[in-house]
Motif scaffolding. Sequence first.
Motif, PDB file in Angstrom:
ATOM      1  N   PRO A 152    -101.178  24.319 -17.853  1.00  0.00           N
ATOM      2  CA  PRO A 152    -101.004  24.412 -16.339  1.00  0.00           C
ATOM      3  C   PRO A 152     -99.615  24.979 -16.146  1.00  0.00           C
ATOM      4  O   PRO A 152     -98.753  24.173 -15.516  1.00  0.00           O
ATOM      5  N   ALA A 153     -99.337  26.210 -16.304  1.00  0.00           N
ATOM      6  CA  ALA A 153     -97.853  26.987 -16.126  1.00  0.00           C
ATOM      7  C   ALA A 153     -98.040  27.466 -14.627  1.00  0.00           C
ATOM      8  O   ALA A 153     -99.045  27.885 -14.178  1.00  0.00           O
ATOM      9  N   SER A 154     -96.744  27.395 -13.937  1.00  0.00           N
ATOM     10  CA  SER A 154     -96.751  28.064 -12.841  1.00  0.00           C
ATOM     11  C   SER A 154     -95.443  28.788 -12.698  1.00  0.00           C
ATOM     12  O   SER A 154     -94.540  28.504 -13.979  1.00  0.00           O
ATOM     13  N   THR A 155     -94.957  29.600 -11.649  1.00  0.00           N
ATOM     14  CA  THR A 155     -93.414  30.127 -11.851  1.00  0.00           C
ATOM     15  C   THR A 155     -92.860  29.539 -10.534  1.00  0.00           C
ATOM     16  O   THR A 155     -93.378  29.347  -9.490  1.00  0.00           O
ATOM     17  N   VAL A 156     -91.351  29.509 -10.647  1.00  0.00           N
ATOM     18  CA  VAL A 156     -90.760  29.204  -9.696  1.00  0.00           C
ATOM     19  C   VAL A 156     -89.271  29.985  -9.667  1.00  0.00           C
ATOM     20  O   VAL A 156     -88.892  30.321 -10.793  1.00  0.00           O
ATOM     21  N   PRO A 157     -88.846  30.331  -8.515  1.00  0.00           N
ATOM     22  CA  PRO A 157     -87.558  31.136  -8.526  1.00  0.00           C
ATOM     23  C   PRO A 157     -86.125  29.892  -8.827  1.00  0.00           C
ATOM     24  O   PRO A 157     -86.444  28.562  -8.318  1.00  0.00           O
ATOM     25  N   THR A 158     -85.148  30.279  -9.473  1.00  0.00           N
ATOM     26  CA  THR A 158     -84.214  29.274  -9.863  1.00  0.00           C
ATOM     27  C   THR A 158     -82.820  29.778  -9.683  1.00  0.00           C
ATOM     28  O   THR A 158     -82.683  31.243  -9.454  1.00  0.00           O
ATOM     29  N   LEU A 191    -100.114  31.528 -20.506  1.00  0.00           N
ATOM     30  CA  LEU A 191    -100.069  30.166 -20.676  1.00  0.00           C
ATOM     31  C   LEU A 191    -101.437  29.475 -19.932  1.00  0.00           C
ATOM     32  O   LEU A 191    -102.032  28.545 -20.533  1.00  0.00           O
ATOM     33  N   GLN A 192    -101.521  30.062 -18.833  1.00  0.00           N
ATOM     34  CA  GLN A 192    -102.801  29.490 -18.130  1.00  0.00           C
ATOM     35  C   GLN A 192    -104.050  29.868 -18.844  1.00  0.00           C
ATOM     36  O   GLN A 192    -104.928  28.996 -18.915  1.00  0.00           O
ATOM     37  N   ALA A 193    -104.279  30.958 -19.407  1.00  0.00           N
ATOM     38  CA  ALA A 193    -105.368  31.473 -20.232  1.00  0.00           C
ATOM     39  C   ALA A 193    -105.380  30.658 -21.278  1.00  0.00           C
ATOM     40  O   ALA A 193    -106.758  30.389 -21.850  1.00  0.00           O
ATOM     41  N   ALA A 194    -104.432  29.980 -21.921  1.00  0.00           N
ATOM     42  CA  ALA A 194    -104.529  29.315 -22.969  1.00  0.00           C
ATOM     43  C   ALA A 194    -104.589  27.742 -22.614  1.00  0.00           C
ATOM     44  O   ALA A 194    -104.655  26.640 -23.358  1.00  0.00           O
ATOM     45  N   GLY A 195    -104.789  27.396 -21.401  1.00  0.00           N
ATOM     46  CA  GLY A 195    -104.924  25.978 -20.721  1.00  0.00           C
ATOM     47  C   GLY A 195    -103.841  25.130 -20.484  1.00  0.00           C
ATOM     48  O   GLY A 195    -103.983  24.155 -20.317  1.00  0.00           O
TER      49      GLY A 195
END
Length: 440
Positions: A359-365, A353-357
């Motif tokens: 602003p995604a990140s990851t979080v533990p849930t 997703l970042q490569a496609a612009g």
Amino acid sequence: MSGHPPAVHRLLAALGDAVFRLGRETVKGVIRDHLAQLRAAGGPFPEASEIIGQLKAKLAAMARPSYPPVINATGVLIHTNLGRSPRLPVEAPGYLALEFDLESGERGERLAPVREKLCRYFGTEDALVVTNNAAALLLLLAAHARGRQVIVSRGELIEIGGSFRLPEIMAEAGARLVEVGCTNRTHIADYRKALSPETAAILQVHRSNFAMTGFVATPDTASLAQLAHEAGVGFWVDQGSGCHVDLRPYGLKDEPTVQELLAAGADVVLFSGDKLLGGPQAGILVGRKQALAPLRQHPLRRALRPDKSALVALAATLDCYLSGDIQRVPLYRLLAQAEAQLKKRAQRLARQLQAAGVPASTVPTQAVLGGGTTPGQGLASWAVALPEAPAVARALRLGEPPVVCRQEQGKLLLDLKAVFPEQDGTLAAAVRRAWAYEST
Ligand SMILES: *Cc1c(COP(=O)(O)O)cnc(C)c1O
């Protein structure tokens, strides 16, 4: 703005795609209704181009399938609004040997195949299937306890979402509820004191959607069964969740299984087909022949008969358990996804997703089983997080396929616990489209 609406034939001409998909008469009807609404609203008519835009949105919504499959990124595995458990993708064929014995060519018994499988899997004498667990309880009460008493602990008079309230079901079935004990504590002596010649049964109800902690006490199932049997009354357990395997390997607490309740002496255990059994909507009763026979004869049974597609799916689900292949059941495939795998998937998705612009990140849930099972317990999971944007959540829901996510900690979370790994590519594409759509 203008005083007159555009002519219907002009609007029709501008809506050629919809006419092709839905038919001329349907589109005409939608145009007339829409113009009537604009007229009723008073004030000047919008421009023709604006009216055409409104009509296109309405017609697009009509063309969507009525029950579209969705990607469940909520982190709730048994999600009531998304159809509870994801069931095996088996369909009932057009015609099927439903009540037909192929050997003799004569009428057969519709429930015979699933009854045999249920008895084998749960190790019981008899089994019955109705539309859902509420129906199972209604039928059990109507067949045994009409005009008689049923003893229930005050700590178990539950309400389940969607207006299932135990005292009301009892009243509908014509059974008299005898409440014993206190909200937090009920003892075996409370049950003993309540027994009378009017007693039909003791009913134990699993606290499926809430937990009680602190100064609490409930007699164990085996003692209750013994008391009931000494008194010559029935002992039934509304177990609800259909828990049938040890859940600890999946990171959940141990909870009594249907098999354990039967072994403890329950005459009947009833539960839903679409919670922890991971099957279709159904109400399943397993237990003693003597206890279930009156239900089979009861006139209500016909009204509560399960649909053929539910029986086909239930049989296929039970086949997985009987052959020891629990991982073929979609719910258990999801449950078996370890935290480390979910983390890897979340990181891969976020990178794409970042490569496609985006602003995604990851979080533990913390994901949950849901559906009124294992209250208060979380399942370690991971999510792809996006900046909170209600418009993006909406675009995701209205996309193809629709994606349902959750909003938490000021972010939009795409929790992967209830997303099948083979859906990751589709999910990434859906997020890219929704993000691009909303940021242009
Ligand atoms: C879920 C549940 C029900 C209702 O079951 P349905 O299949 O939705 O009708 C009843 N009792 C208990 C204890 C439950 O957990």
